[in-house]
Design a protein around this motif. Structure first.
Motif, PDB file in Angstrom:
ATOM      1  N   LEU A   1     -49.417  -4.818 -55.701  1.00 13.60           N
ATOM      2  CA  LEU A   1     -48.307  -4.265 -56.464  1.00 13.60           C
ATOM      3  C   LEU A   1     -47.892  -2.932 -55.856  1.00 13.60           C
ATOM      4  O   LEU A   1     -48.727  -2.049 -55.662  1.00 13.60           O
ATOM      5  CB  LEU A   1     -48.712  -4.066 -57.925  1.00 13.60           C
ATOM      6  CG  LEU A   1     -47.710  -3.319 -58.819  1.00 13.60           C
ATOM      7  CD1 LEU A   1     -46.407  -4.102 -58.960  1.00 13.60           C
ATOM      8  CD2 LEU A   1     -48.319  -3.032 -60.197  1.00 13.60           C
ATOM      9  N   ILE A   2     -46.611  -2.791 -55.533  1.00 10.69           N
ATOM     10  CA  ILE A   2     -46.063  -1.530 -55.034  1.00 10.69           C
ATOM     11  C   ILE A   2     -45.033  -1.041 -56.037  1.00 10.69           C
ATOM     12  O   ILE A   2     -43.994  -1.671 -56.241  1.00 10.69           O
ATOM     13  CB  ILE A   2     -45.405  -1.689 -53.655  1.00 10.69           C
ATOM     14  CG1 ILE A   2     -46.406  -2.240 -52.637  1.00 10.69           C
ATOM     15  CG2 ILE A   2     -44.838  -0.352 -53.172  1.00 10.69           C
ATOM     16  CD1 ILE A   2     -45.811  -2.495 -51.261  1.00 10.69           C
TER      17      ILE A   2
ATOM     18  N   ASP B   1     -39.666  -1.645 -59.439  1.00  8.58           N
ATOM     19  CA  ASP B   1     -38.867  -0.424 -59.532  1.00  8.58           C
ATOM     20  C   ASP B   1     -37.932  -0.557 -60.712  1.00  8.58           C
ATOM     21  O   ASP B   1     -37.585  -1.675 -61.117  1.00  8.58           O
ATOM     22  CB  ASP B   1     -38.055  -0.195 -58.243  1.00  8.58           C
ATOM     23  CG  ASP B   1     -37.731   1.273 -58.019  1.00  8.58           C
ATOM     24  OD1 ASP B   1     -36.953   1.843 -58.820  1.00  8.58           O
ATOM     25  OD2 ASP B   1     -38.253   1.858 -57.054  1.00  8.58           O
ATOM     26  N   ILE B   2     -37.499   0.589 -61.234  1.00  7.51           N
ATOM     27  CA  ILE B   2     -36.487   0.556 -62.291  1.00  7.51           C
ATOM     28  C   ILE B   2     -35.127   0.235 -61.709  1.00  7.51           C
ATOM     29  O   ILE B   2     -34.241  -0.269 -62.393  1.00  7.51           O
ATOM     30  CB  ILE B   2     -36.470   1.898 -63.062  1.00  7.51           C
ATOM     31  CG1 ILE B   2     -35.725   1.739 -64.394  1.00  7.51           C
ATOM     32  CG2 ILE B   2     -35.906   3.031 -62.202  1.00  7.51           C
ATOM     33  CD1 ILE B   2     -35.873   2.929 -65.317  1.00  7.51           C
TER      34      ILE B   2
ATOM     35  N   GLY C   1     -44.067   5.133 -57.348  1.00 11.16           N
ATOM     36  CA  GLY C   1     -43.002   5.334 -58.318  1.00 11.16           C
ATOM     37  C   GLY C   1     -42.961   6.738 -58.891  1.00 11.16           C
ATOM     38  O   GLY C   1     -43.968   7.436 -58.937  1.00 11.16           O
ATOM     39  N   GLY C   2     -41.779   7.127 -59.353  1.00 10.96           N
ATOM     40  CA  GLY C   2     -41.594   8.448 -59.959  1.00 10.96           C
ATOM     41  C   GLY C   2     -40.478   9.201 -59.280  1.00 10.96           C
ATOM     42  O   GLY C   2     -39.913   8.766 -58.275  1.00 10.96           O
ATOM     43  N   HIS C   3     -40.145  10.348 -59.851  1.00 10.93           N
ATOM     44  CA  HIS C   3     -39.148  11.214 -59.223  1.00 10.93           C
ATOM     45  C   HIS C   3     -39.713  11.775 -57.928  1.00 10.93           C
ATOM     46  O   HIS C   3     -40.830  12.302 -57.900  1.00 10.93           O
ATOM     47  CB  HIS C   3     -38.773  12.363 -60.165  1.00 10.93           C
ATOM     48  CG  HIS C   3     -38.008  11.931 -61.375  1.00 10.93           C
ATOM     49  ND1 HIS C   3     -36.769  11.335 -61.301  1.00 10.93           N
ATOM     50  CD2 HIS C   3     -38.307  12.010 -62.705  1.00 10.93           C
ATOM     51  CE1 HIS C   3     -36.335  11.058 -62.522  1.00 10.93           C
ATOM     52  NE2 HIS C   3     -37.247  11.449 -63.385  1.00 10.93           N
TER      53      HIS C   3
ATOM     54  N   ASN D   1     -43.281  11.094 -63.946  1.00 11.75           N
ATOM     55  CA  ASN D   1     -44.318  11.280 -62.929  1.00 11.75           C
ATOM     56  C   ASN D   1     -45.726  11.342 -63.508  1.00 11.75           C
ATOM     57  O   ASN D   1     -46.663  10.771 -62.937  1.00 11.75           O
ATOM     58  CB  ASN D   1     -44.039  12.551 -62.125  1.00 11.75           C
ATOM     59  CG  ASN D   1     -42.873  12.390 -61.172  1.00 11.75           C
ATOM     60  OD1 ASN D   1     -41.987  11.573 -61.392  1.00 11.75           O
ATOM     61  ND2 ASN D   1     -42.861  13.172 -60.105  1.00 11.75           N
ATOM     62  N   ILE D   2     -45.876  12.043 -64.635  1.00 11.56           N
ATOM     63  CA  ILE D   2     -47.225  12.210 -65.187  1.00 11.56           C
ATOM     64  C   ILE D   2     -47.573  11.068 -66.132  1.00 11.56           C
ATOM     65  O   ILE D   2     -48.568  10.357 -65.912  1.00 11.56           O
ATOM     66  CB  ILE D   2     -47.358  13.584 -65.871  1.00 11.56           C
ATOM     67  CG1 ILE D   2     -47.109  14.697 -64.848  1.00 11.56           C
ATOM     68  CG2 ILE D   2     -48.747  13.721 -66.508  1.00 11.56           C
ATOM     69  CD1 ILE D   2     -47.149  16.105 -65.417  1.00 11.56           C
TER      70      ILE D   2
END
Length: 277
Positions: free
Chosen positions: A6-7, A33-34, A73-75, A88-89
């Motif tokens: 999973l990426i 991804d979103i 994933g994340g900003h 992110n957190i």
């Protein structure tokens, strides 16, 4: 036997670069991804999942039948605190907890040089476990990512490797990146090492190519079996011709976080000004 990886953040810059490079005949890449992701190409063994890393139920489902997770994933840039906290957190916690619930034992987490951005280059080669000195909200989130990885490794016996990525692009974009560059091919070599090295436990490693001008240690990465084959120096003449010789007194050349330590990235002050405070 076919494995499934999973990426998360697969539509982002690093995820896009890794998609073809982590492909293998005995591997299915589950890309999450979103944002919308390109459909599988001819002969490409991928599964597409469009959801948020903050959705626990969706992440548990995405982790089902998975051998390992590469969490990108994340900003990827500085944001206001509320966004950093949620995506992110909390997003990283959600990914790790979903992986734990599904019995996944190996997670690779994307950290960043911005976790230690206020360290100065003059203080010597940046060690793999350099103590956190984040430069931004984003940098704080990467410190939290590493802390969460440590928690899940110690409490639940998971293998968690945090990769402090410098600058992963097709080629260095400026003179600073001659020191911080991680080539896409080396990035794939490093992620492969993170996915395959036996029983790593918890590690923090620098995600850097073996650049002639690098500022960062490769000790821990090499212990995992990573062998860099690229060096930004092949682009040095071209980059310096376009951007000039590096100024050693500039923020970009003085701090591990570069210009992110400067006033343009003081997010709290910028938010206050925008709110008229």
């Amino acid at each position: 036997m076919t494995e499934r990886i999973l990426i998360t953040g697969a539509a982002g810059g690093v995820g896009t670069l890794m998609r073809p490079r982590l492909a293998a005949d005995d591997r299915i890449l589950r890309l999450l991804d979103i944002a919308e992701l390109p459909a599988a190409g001819d002969g490409e063994r991928v599964e597409i999942v469009q959801t948020s890393i903050t959705d626990m139920a969706a992440m548990e489902q995405a982790c089902e039948g998975v051998s390992a997770v590469v969490h990108l994933g994340g900003h990827s840039l500085e944001q206001v605190w509320s966004q950093i906290l949620e995506v992110n957190i909390n997003g990283t916690y959600t990914v790790l907890e979903a992986a734990r619930r599904q019995g996944i034992k190996r997670v690779v987490l994307a950290s960043s040089n911005h976790a230690v951005g206020f360290f100065q280059k003059a203080e010597g080669e940046a060690g793999d476990y350099l103590f956190p000195r984040p430069d931004t909200n984003y940098g704080v989130s990467k410190v939290a990512v590493e802390a969460l990885g440590s928690l899940f490794a110690d409490r639940y016996g998971m293998d968690v490797i945090c990769v402090r990525i410098g600058s992963c692009f097709e080629r260095p974009k400026d003179t600073r990146m001659l020191s911080t560059w991680l080539s896409p091919d080396d990035g794939a070599r490093l992620f492969e090492a993170c996915l395959t090295t036996p029983a790593p436990g918890f590690r923090v490693v620098w995600g850097i190519s073996d650049n002639t001008r690098r500022w960062f240690s490769l000790d821990e990465a090499r212990k995992l079996g990573y062998e860099s084959k690229d060096d930004s120096e092949v682009y040095a003449d071209e980059v310096i011709a376009a951007h000039g010789e590096p100024d050693p007194s500039s923020l970009a050349q003085s701090y591990l976080g570069g210009v992110w330590v400067g006033p343009d990235f003081d997010t709290a002050i910028k938010e206050a000004k925008e709110a008229g405070r």
